[in-house]
Design an enzyme around this catalytic site. Sequence first.
Site, PDB file in Angstrom:
ATOM      1  N   SER A  75      35.977 -50.550  47.142  1.00 16.87           N
ATOM      2  CA  SER A  75      34.647 -50.129  47.598  1.00 16.87           C
ATOM      3  C   SER A  75      33.523 -51.001  47.049  1.00 16.87           C
ATOM      4  CB  SER A  75      34.396 -48.673  47.200  1.00 16.87           C
ATOM      5  OG  SER A  75      34.310 -48.539  45.799  1.00 16.87           O
ATOM      6  N   LYS A 109      29.832 -47.571  41.298  1.00 14.27           N
ATOM      7  CA  LYS A 109      28.975 -47.885  42.444  1.00 14.27           C
ATOM      8  C   LYS A 109      27.728 -48.602  41.931  1.00 14.27           C
ATOM      9  CE  LYS A 109      31.623 -45.375  45.202  1.00 14.27           C
ATOM     10  NZ  LYS A 109      32.552 -46.022  46.172  1.00 14.27           N
TER      11      LYS A 109
END
Length: 326
Positions: free
Chosen positions: A88, A167
Site C-alpha cells: 500500500s 501510511k
Amino acid sequence: MPSNAAEDEPDRPEDDKESRASSDASSASSAPGDSSSSGAGEGDTRSAKRNKQRSFWKELPILIVVALVLAFLIQQFVARVYMIPSGSMEKTLHGCPGCTPDRILVDKVTYHFTDPAPGDVVVFRGPDAWVEDDPPSESSDNPIASFFQNIGSVFGLAPPDERDFVKRIIATGGQTVECCDDRNRVMVDGKPLDEPYIYWQGGKAEQREFGPVKVPENTVWVMGDNRNNSSDSRFQGGGGERGAVPVENIIGKARLIVLPPSRWAVVSDHNPQEASEQNAALSAPAWQQGLPLAAGALAAWPTLFVSRKIGSGVRRWVSRRRGRER
C-alpha cells in the site's frame, strides 16, 4: 692462643665449600630446565585457561540477557524495526506476500516533542473503527512458536501480532480534505496538494472521489502512496470522519529503510501542503514574476545616481580641506 688460631683456620674453607655446594644444589633445583618446576608451571597455565573458559560460559548467559533487555527497552521507548507486509506504500516502501519486504526503523521519540505533520510516514495502531470488523489475528497455539513469533516481531523479523498500519499523513485536525480538483489532485482547505510520491499501480492515474471531510481535532487523515491500492482513511470505518486516526494511536515516524541492504534509504517526508504553496507562487504569470526584478532595476538607477553625487561632494570637500591646511 696462636696455635689454637692456626688449628681453626683450615676448617673455614670446608665450611665455605659446603655452603657453596648447598646453594648450588638449591639453585639447580630451581633452574628453568628442571622438569619438576616446568611441569608445575604448565599445570598452572592449564588451570588458568580452564578457569577462564568456565568464567566465560558463566558470563555468557548474563550478557545475552542484558543485551535482550536493552534491545527490548530501546525498541519499546526509542526506536523499533517494523516489517512492511503489503504494497500500500509502494514505491516508497516495498512489501508483498512471499517476497523480501522492507524493514523500516521507526522513531518513537519525535512526537513527544513535535506534532505529526503532513507528509510524515507514520506507523500507528489501528483505531477501533478500522479493526472492529477484522477477524482475530492468527497466532500459533504452540507456546514456544508464539514466543519466537513475538520476539521476531519486536526485531522486525516477523509480522507484528498487533494490528499496526503504515501510511502517510495528508491532513491534520481542523483541516478539510477532499478529492479531486480538475487535475485529479487531493485538496486540503481548497488547495491542491503536491504529491510526487504517488504510485499508480496498473498505470491508471485516477483517484476515487471522496469528501469533503473535516478532520476531527487530535486526529490525522492518512493515505497510502500506492493510491489506488490502499485501504486508508477514505475507506476504513465506512469513510468520513471515522476514517481519521487519533494522534494518540501513532507509534512513531518512519525514518530509514534498514533492510534489505539494496533498499537502504531515508523515508521521504515531503510535505505536500508546503510544496503546493511554493509551486503556486512559482506558477504565477511571467510578467508577475518579473515585477520584483523590474522594480529592483528601476530603484537601482536613482540609488546609484545619488550615491555617486554624495561621493563626488565628499571628495571635493576633502580636497578643499587639504588645500586650506597647506
